[in-house]
Design a protein around this motif. Sequence first.
Motif, PDB file in Angstrom:
ATOM      1  N   ASP A  29      40.403  11.405  72.110  1.00  0.00           N
ATOM      2  CA  ASP A  29      39.985  12.288  73.182  1.00  0.00           C
ATOM      3  C   ASP A  29      38.569  11.920  73.605  1.00  0.00           C
ATOM      4  OD1 ASP A  29      40.589  14.284  74.974  1.00  0.00           O
ATOM      5  OD2 ASP A  29      39.510  15.783  73.793  1.00  0.00           O
ATOM      6  N   TYR A  31      35.468   9.639  75.678  1.00  0.00           N
ATOM      7  CA  TYR A  31      34.935   9.627  77.029  1.00  0.00           C
ATOM      8  C   TYR A  31      35.908   8.963  77.992  1.00  0.00           C
ATOM      9  CZ  TYR A  31      31.528   8.635  80.678  1.00  0.00           C
ATOM     10  OH  TYR A  31      30.867   8.550  81.859  1.00  0.00           O
ATOM     11  N   GLN A  34      38.841  11.028  79.075  1.00  0.00           N
ATOM     12  CA  GLN A  34      38.506  11.992  80.125  1.00  0.00           C
ATOM     13  C   GLN A  34      38.469  11.321  81.487  1.00  0.00           C
ATOM     14  OE1 GLN A  34      34.975  14.284  79.481  1.00  0.00           O
ATOM     15  NE2 GLN A  34      35.371  14.478  77.307  1.00  0.00           N
ATOM     16  N   PRO A 307      23.250   4.589  82.738  1.00  0.00           N
ATOM     17  CA  PRO A 307      24.392   5.385  83.195  1.00  0.00           C
ATOM     18  C   PRO A 307      24.159   6.010  84.571  1.00  0.00           C
ATOM     19  CG  PRO A 307      23.834   5.944  80.943  1.00  0.00           C
ATOM     20  CD  PRO A 307      22.734   5.075  81.443  1.00  0.00           C
ATOM     21  N   ASP A 392      31.350  10.228  87.096  1.00  0.00           N
ATOM     22  CA  ASP A 392      30.339  11.244  87.347  1.00  0.00           C
ATOM     23  C   ASP A 392      30.829  12.591  86.827  1.00  0.00           C
ATOM     24  OD1 ASP A 392      28.586  13.085  88.345  1.00  0.00           O
ATOM     25  OD2 ASP A 392      28.222  11.937  90.170  1.00  0.00           O
ATOM     26  N   PRO A 393      30.170  13.108  85.786  1.00  0.00           N
ATOM     27  CA  PRO A 393      30.657  14.360  85.213  1.00  0.00           C
ATOM     28  C   PRO A 393      30.716  15.499  86.223  1.00  0.00           C
ATOM     29  CG  PRO A 393      28.651  13.612  84.090  1.00  0.00           C
ATOM     30  CD  PRO A 393      29.008  12.583  85.091  1.00  0.00           C
ATOM     31  N   ARG A 394      29.815  15.479  87.196  1.00  0.00           N
ATOM     32  CA  ARG A 394      29.805  16.566  88.176  1.00  0.00           C
ATOM     33  C   ARG A 394      31.105  16.616  88.957  1.00  0.00           C
ATOM     34  NH1 ARG A 394      23.982  14.635  89.919  1.00  0.00           N
ATOM     35  NH2 ARG A 394      24.964  12.788  89.101  1.00  0.00           N
ATOM     36  N   ARG A 396      33.885  15.004  88.103  1.00  0.00           N
ATOM     37  CA  ARG A 396      35.027  15.053  87.196  1.00  0.00           C
ATOM     38  C   ARG A 396      35.408  16.485  86.899  1.00  0.00           C
ATOM     39  NH1 ARG A 396      33.368  11.500  83.154  1.00  0.00           N
ATOM     40  NH2 ARG A 396      32.722  13.140  81.760  1.00  0.00           N
ATOM     41  N   MET A 397      34.395  17.317  86.613  1.00  0.00           N
ATOM     42  CA  MET A 397      34.685  18.703  86.281  1.00  0.00           C
ATOM     43  C   MET A 397      35.074  19.481  87.528  1.00  0.00           C
ATOM     44  SD  MET A 397      34.281  18.827  83.127  1.00  0.00           S
ATOM     45  CE  MET A 397      33.666  17.673  81.948  1.00  0.00           C
TER      46      MET A 397
ATOM     47  N   ARG B 460      24.577  12.998  83.008  1.00  0.00           N
ATOM     48  CA  ARG B 460      25.691  12.262  82.406  1.00  0.00           C
ATOM     49  C   ARG B 460      25.830  12.464  80.908  1.00  0.00           C
ATOM     50  NH1 ARG B 460      27.809   8.423  86.320  1.00  0.00           N
ATOM     51  NH2 ARG B 460      26.657   8.945  88.159  1.00  0.00           N
ATOM     52  N   TYR B 504      28.822  19.783  80.365  1.00  0.00           N
ATOM     53  CA  TYR B 504      27.805  19.012  81.074  1.00  0.00           C
ATOM     54  C   TYR B 504      26.842  19.948  81.817  1.00  0.00           C
ATOM     55  CZ  TYR B 504      30.248  14.719  80.043  1.00  0.00           C
ATOM     56  OH  TYR B 504      30.802  13.649  79.399  1.00  0.00           O
ATOM     57  N   HIS B 506      25.737  20.323  84.796  1.00  0.00           N
ATOM     58  CA  HIS B 506      26.008  20.898  86.111  1.00  0.00           C
ATOM     59  C   HIS B 506      26.893  22.135  86.032  1.00  0.00           C
ATOM     60  CE1 HIS B 506      29.592  18.460  85.471  1.00  0.00           C
ATOM     61  NE2 HIS B 506      30.184  19.346  86.222  1.00  0.00           N
TER      62      HIS B 506
END
Lengths: 400, 617
Positions: A29, A31, A34, A307, A392-394, A396-397, B460, B504, B506
């Motif tokens: 599980d 990175y 995801q 990153p 980009d986690p922003r 992605r979520m 990140r 994260y 954000h």
Amino acid sequence: MPVILATDLIIYAVFLATVFLAFSAGRGDGYLKQVWRHIRKDRLAVASMLVLLAYGGVALMDSIRWRDPVVAEDGKMARTAEGEKIFSAEPLSLLDRALSGVKEKTEKTFSAPLARRLFVKETMEPQDGKAVGAGLQVIRDYPPLKYPGTHLLGTDKVGGDVLFASLKGIRTGVVIGTGTTVIIIPFAILFGVMAGYFGGVTDDVIQYVYTTLSSIPGVLLIVAFMLIFGGGGYEGGLVTERNLLWGFFVPGDRLFWLCVIMGITSWTDLCRIIRGETLKLRELEYVQAAKAFGVSRPRIIARHIVPNVMHLVLITLVLQFSGLVLAEAVLSYIGIGVSPQMGSWGNMINTARLELSREPAVWWNLASAFAFMFALVLPANIFGDAVRDALDPRLRMGRR
Amino acid sequence: MTMTPVVEVKNLKTYFNTPEGLGRAVDNVSFSIERGRTLALVGESGCGKSVTALSIIQLIPRPQGFIAGGEVLLNGRDIIPLGEREKRKIRGNKISMIFQEPMTSLNPVLTIGSQITEAIKLHQGKSSSEARAKAVDMLEKVRLPEPGRMFHEYPHRLSGGMRQRVMIAIALSCRPDLLIADEPTTALDVTIQAEILNLIKELQREISTAVLLITHNLAVVYRNAENVGVMYGGKIVEMAGVKTLFRNPMHPYTLKLLRCVPGMEKRGRMLDTIPGTVPPPTEFPEGCRFSGRCHREMEGCGTIEPALSEKENGHAAACHLYDPEFMNKPLSRPLLALESARPAPVNVPHEKRTTILEVQDLKYYYPVKKGVFKKTSGYLKAVDGISLTIKKGSTLALVGESGCGKTTAGKAMIQLLKPTGGTVVFDGKEVTGMTPRGIKPYRSLMQIIFQDPYSSLNPRLMVGEIIEEGLKSLRPEMDGKARREKLSRILDMVGLTPDMMRRYPHEFSGGQRQRIGIARVLVVDPRFIVCDEATSALDVSVQAQILNLLKSIQRDFGLSFLFITHDLSRVEYIADEVAVMYGGKIVERGTVEEIFSSPKDPYTVKLLSAVPRIETV
């Protein structure tokens, strides 16, 4: 006897990297999992990925090659006077062997896609032998194809299959695209981040280098470079066990040097962008905070800077990828691209120039090369965008 | 005297389509402004103030945003159904607007003059020379020096305050019926803020325009408006004359908002807070928008929406507290004793404390480089010889306007910047001039909390990784298990839960992010923390939460703070001592009582007199 070109190593490396990524994305599980979960939701991206995988598969097949021993007329292996085995001059790849049916079924000259007859009229004897009036028993007509139904995309001037030529072009395109990228990335990221982060003398030197490089007209540099290095290859001489350089490894071919020189001339754009972004990131508070924690500089760069410039790297590379595939065509056009014997879309486009000026025009060579090129560049763009968003986690979520 | 209102907004609804659903950013808002009067809309960010303003001037970002209902009457005519051509005739002419950010609201490639004359020529049909004369006249009216020369200047040559004057000149050049000022002074220093507000007021009187003032600063409202509408969750929850509202706030939100503001009279007590944060417009609750955060919430508040109705003469509020049907309903949760009643953190008397940090003649110069070979041609003296001492367990506030060198000074003290000269002695040891290796033990003792909760966390990395970073770097001997235990303990202390470690940045609100920033620092056990405008980017209710948190960790751990800020109300509340900085030097030092009651330096006097205050509370 296997033959490995330097450019094959690029393909193998890309293949291994893909397998490794796929393996680690599928497991646990982490990175990558995801990231993959995010990409998977985007149907267009998955379709693009499948197209890219298909291209990669063809390129890989075309990169596994070996020479067959020459069989003498008496059915035995041909040998030199010293008793060494003689091998054929042209190593055949897996792709050549798989499609040998198409490859070897050559026509006399042009034929349109799915045609039953050649594209040009010939003077010939009537097939049923009936006399048509007095005098010479000849007529002018479109002769029938030797292998009707084989050539889905028609044949070229010397009767070779266009679909097969386009498929052979895939390897060249993929090598140019990925090989150059592999050279660009370390240069651009290393120098860009160093210039931006350390500043001072380091910055001055790196800026000086890339300003100088980019002020030399790229084409001139490439021409000079190719004239010096581009002569290598595996042509010439009787191929026996002994006189093969390094056994089976062929260190340089023109395609390889083309990747090198294109990499050298095109890392500067990305480097400039990364330097600018790093200058901005360096002053950001999370970098300051890391400094306040006494985190070492390499670690700050690896965790906080790199990153956060990756999205720029991806965007620039995807845009450059298309440019590189096209540049190969342009360079082949002026005669310093890959060797003319090698299948490449650039060579196809180059020859199509004259074919288009015929009346009626021979369009399928150009159309086919263009379609194959398009089908590589477009999915590469779509997939690149999807990967950028997924990293980009922003974003992605946000979509979850 | 009764006048017909210039602008009347009736049941305005502005909604946004977002990926998360329909956001009711402005929902059923009504108000009117008479000629020459000022209505202030106050509230925290995300309450719909700016969207209300943009709806009036018909500049809602499309296609996501749309006006779902209601009317905007300008001199009795509804402007919503007008065509784009008609609307353009109104904008900048009948209704004009001043924005928050003077740095970006002027076009940098056009001269000041051409930007003013543009509006005049367009709307008044004047010739170039007439427009020019008018523009110079306007520049004089906003009291810019040498208006004739200013006409030809480019925006980058002007300071923020001067640019805002230019914006005012542009906005008022066509004598609009309504001027919308959206946070006109938020980006400016406190001394300039007062000047700009006075200027708006003066010109408003002269051309008798109506003003819609949008701000989050209650003190600004008190001084500059006749009427106030308090907005929360896209609705006006209370509306009254300014004196009435401040003397007798009726809505629990207004009451809390006033109590959250730090100040001298709240020293030594915990600040009153509003739990949680303003929800995004897509997640506004069903009934009263404030339910869920309200301390007077009753059964039914979460399902039945209270209407805005007049409770007293000219004083309207939207709350069930004043609703006879709700009179006898039980509170849905016990009425909490006001937090401000909590005991003061008792400390050792200030005089008896020992010194933790001593700064002597600290200097930081930026080299100014010129030419091809980047020769250093001079120095910018950002910090020019400051000396101060900070005592254990106490707070020193470093105040001053932007660009005075306070942040640079703070960073130079904890050796984040290498000082050009001077010494910093931390707990008896000189830390200036230490090697990177030698300074490492002190890195955990001296820490910094940043202003911007958005740029201070790497987007990140997961929160857990962010907080862990300091420990990994400074306590490499600690194993993973001990680290995780410590992390959960600290997270708990700053009011976050351990499950947030795998998320994260954000995903968190501004206040939560600032808590993460504090946790990141606390985890390495510092003794001295520089708080660089640590609460400036936060809404007032969230700021109160963070100030309380800082105060309680100071009490629990005996920490010392250097509190860098430009907001004097925070200084009065949290600091023990004050140092006033101006142009790289400290112009005055002393205890809070000394500085605030009898300032000596002229700059300090100016600074203190410029702070807007609410006198009736």
